[in-house]
Design a protein around this motif. Sequence first.
Motif, PDB file in Angstrom:
ATOM      1  N   HIS A   1      53.832  33.259  48.305  1.00 17.92           N
ATOM      2  CA  HIS A   1      52.788  32.259  48.530  1.00 17.92           C
ATOM      3  C   HIS A   1      51.426  32.862  48.214  1.00 17.92           C
ATOM      4  O   HIS A   1      50.631  32.291  47.464  1.00 17.92           O
ATOM      5  N   GLU A   2      51.192  34.052  48.741  1.00 17.29           N
ATOM      6  CA  GLU A   2      49.916  34.744  48.528  1.00 17.29           C
ATOM      7  C   GLU A   2      49.707  35.026  47.032  1.00 17.29           C
ATOM      8  O   GLU A   2      48.621  34.795  46.496  1.00 17.29           O
ATOM      9  N   ARG A   3      50.757  35.503  46.349  1.00 14.77           N
ATOM     10  CA  ARG A   3      50.644  35.797  44.917  1.00 14.77           C
ATOM     11  C   ARG A   3      50.265  34.540  44.136  1.00 14.77           C
ATOM     12  O   ARG A   3      49.461  34.586  43.219  1.00 14.77           O
ATOM     13  N   ASN A   4      50.875  33.412  44.500  1.00 12.11           N
ATOM     14  CA  ASN A   4      50.594  32.181  43.761  1.00 12.11           C
ATOM     15  C   ASN A   4      49.197  31.634  44.068  1.00 12.11           C
ATOM     16  O   ASN A   4      48.571  31.022  43.200  1.00 12.11           O
ATOM     17  N   GLN A   5      48.712  31.876  45.301  1.00  9.99           N
ATOM     18  CA  GLN A   5      47.352  31.420  45.625  1.00  9.99           C
ATOM     19  C   GLN A   5      46.334  32.041  44.676  1.00  9.99           C
ATOM     20  O   GLN A   5      45.317  31.438  44.366  1.00  9.99           O
ATOM     21  N   ALA A   6      46.627  33.244  44.209  1.00 11.49           N
ATOM     22  CA  ALA A   6      45.686  33.941  43.324  1.00 11.49           C
ATOM     23  C   ALA A   6      45.476  33.172  42.010  1.00 11.49           C
ATOM     24  O   ALA A   6      44.504  33.416  41.294  1.00 11.49           O
ATOM     25  N   TRP A   7      46.381  32.235  41.698  1.00 16.45           N
ATOM     26  CA  TRP A   7      46.230  31.464  40.461  1.00 16.45           C
ATOM     27  C   TRP A   7      45.370  30.218  40.645  1.00 16.45           C
ATOM     28  O   TRP A   7      44.947  29.600  39.668  1.00 16.45           O
TER      29      TRP A   7
ATOM     30  N   ARG B   1      45.167  23.849  40.558  1.00 16.54           N
ATOM     31  CA  ARG B   1      44.407  23.355  41.712  1.00 16.54           C
ATOM     32  C   ARG B   1      45.011  23.779  43.043  1.00 16.54           C
ATOM     33  O   ARG B   1      44.331  23.919  44.041  1.00 16.54           O
ATOM     34  N   GLU B   2      46.333  23.902  43.068  1.00 14.37           N
ATOM     35  CA  GLU B   2      47.030  24.223  44.310  1.00 14.37           C
ATOM     36  C   GLU B   2      48.264  25.027  43.978  1.00 14.37           C
ATOM     37  O   GLU B   2      48.736  24.982  42.843  1.00 14.37           O
ATOM     38  N   ALA B   3      48.813  25.680  45.002  1.00 21.63           N
ATOM     39  CA  ALA B   3      50.057  26.424  44.754  1.00 21.63           C
ATOM     40  C   ALA B   3      50.833  26.571  46.051  1.00 21.63           C
ATOM     41  O   ALA B   3      50.241  26.655  47.129  1.00 21.63           O
ATOM     42  N   ASN B   4      52.145  26.564  45.953  1.00 15.84           N
ATOM     43  CA  ASN B   4      52.957  27.010  47.089  1.00 15.84           C
ATOM     44  C   ASN B   4      53.745  28.237  46.628  1.00 15.84           C
ATOM     45  O   ASN B   4      53.437  28.801  45.584  1.00 15.84           O
ATOM     46  N   SER B   5      54.753  28.628  47.363  1.00 16.42           N
ATOM     47  CA  SER B   5      55.414  29.889  46.992  1.00 16.42           C
ATOM     48  C   SER B   5      56.298  29.741  45.754  1.00 16.42           C
ATOM     49  O   SER B   5      56.770  30.735  45.209  1.00 16.42           O
ATOM     50  N   HIS B   6      56.551  28.496  45.310  1.00 14.83           N
ATOM     51  CA  HIS B   6      57.424  28.309  44.149  1.00 14.83           C
ATOM     52  C   HIS B   6      56.729  27.717  42.929  1.00 14.83           C
ATOM     53  O   HIS B   6      57.183  27.910  41.813  1.00 14.83           O
TER      54      HIS B   6
END
Length: 447
Positions: A379-385, A434-439
């Motif tokens: 989740h954290e890794r994807n938030q970086a995008w 704009r948004e991200a979850n862990s997948h």
Amino acid sequence: MSEGSQFREHSLEVGRRVYIETYGCQMNLADTELLLGQFRRCGYEPVRDPAMADVILLNTCAIREHAEERVVGRLGDLYRYKARRPDLQLGIVGCMAQHVRDRLLERLPFVDFVVGPDAYRRLPEVLQESGRDPYIDVRLDRSETYADLEPHREAGVRAWVTIMRGCNKFCTFCVVPFVRGRERSVPAGVVLRQVQQLAEQGFREVVYLGQTVNAYHDGEVDFATLLRRTNEVPGLLRIRFTSPHPADMSEATLEAMATCAKVCPQVHLPVQSGSDHVLHRMARGYTVEQYLRLVEKLRNVRSDMALSTDIIVGFPGETEQDFEATLRLLREVKFDQAFMFQYSARSGTKAARWPETVSPEEKLRRLREVIALQEAIAHERNQAWVGKRVEVLVEGPARKKAGWTAGKTPQFKTCVFPAPQPPVPGSVVTVAVREANSHTLFGELAA
Ligand code: 5AD
Ligand code: SF4
């Protein structure tokens, strides 16, 4: 002539139909395409409904006990087609066929054939000729690469190309070297011709497959050189490979990854454990320190490198401290994704002879704990995008959101975005995340 063969001759005239169900890894999916190519050449038509088929095959996996149980259960279901139509041929191919051939026929006496991964070449012909006895071929063949056989692929954006088969590593938990035999590579000329054809047919991405794909060597061309030559293929946009082994990741391959623009910044690099004690007992051929150094090198190749991994918990002898070392490794590396498994003993392997020291309840607890940790990290890794722009290779309509389009970023992250006029599959579009979850990354088309 028996009634059975009369029926078969009759059905030959109208064309025989084959149904294949695939279990397990990407290699098995690619083998199914190979089998379908063979069956088509012998006049069979592939069908999606087992009720329509004259031949039903399960392409099976033996990697964990659970995989085998699923196949046995499914065979029980499929038996009803055979009960209705005794001339239907029902068979098991793939890794489990190789692994448990004798037990299979005892447990499932109605199975007509059991064929291992090195014996697919003549399968359709043999089935057309065969009489009433079960047909069994589980010989391993050190030189079989199926290099001359053309797989049957559905049109699409991404094609999987098997470049090497088998494995020489003998990790102590793993059944693959026993069921798929020794390492062998498809000649580079054959691979490159296939990739050229795929690009001409409209495929935009190739994924090179092999059990230890970066050990590829056809006698002249090594993996790094193959990547460099693939990078030259016109029309092809992206190159990936899976799964490399950490111990086979040469400087030349890292160099090729750094210089070839089409090679994607994404690597699946199975680590299995974060404890040197466990890695040693698994015979993985690297220490945690060496693995971490490799991660650093990969991130130096491309700072936007996405990494994924495989983890086993509850390996015989894994202590609480060993397990905590795995959690520490996950926190340190911050993988984008991980596939996590409880250890399951596989007959024939070295570890299967060792006492299991971790109870099933404890394995499950450890599994839940790594999954929860990794979910938070992903989740954290994807938030970086979020807030960034990504290049998405369009695949088609999003599965869960009507009116949205889905594709993959170079990091192999699924990215979805609304598109009233969907871009054509195979095109590359820029998406603002704009948004991200862990997948998944959610975005909109950038101007
Ligand atoms: N038990 C649990 N997981 C296993 N794997 C392979 N063999 C076993 C086993 N006996 C996992 C490894 C490997 C992935 C494909 O499956 O993590 O990388
Ligand atoms: Fe199995 Fe190890 Fe070979 Fe991977 S490298 S297929 S885990 S034996």
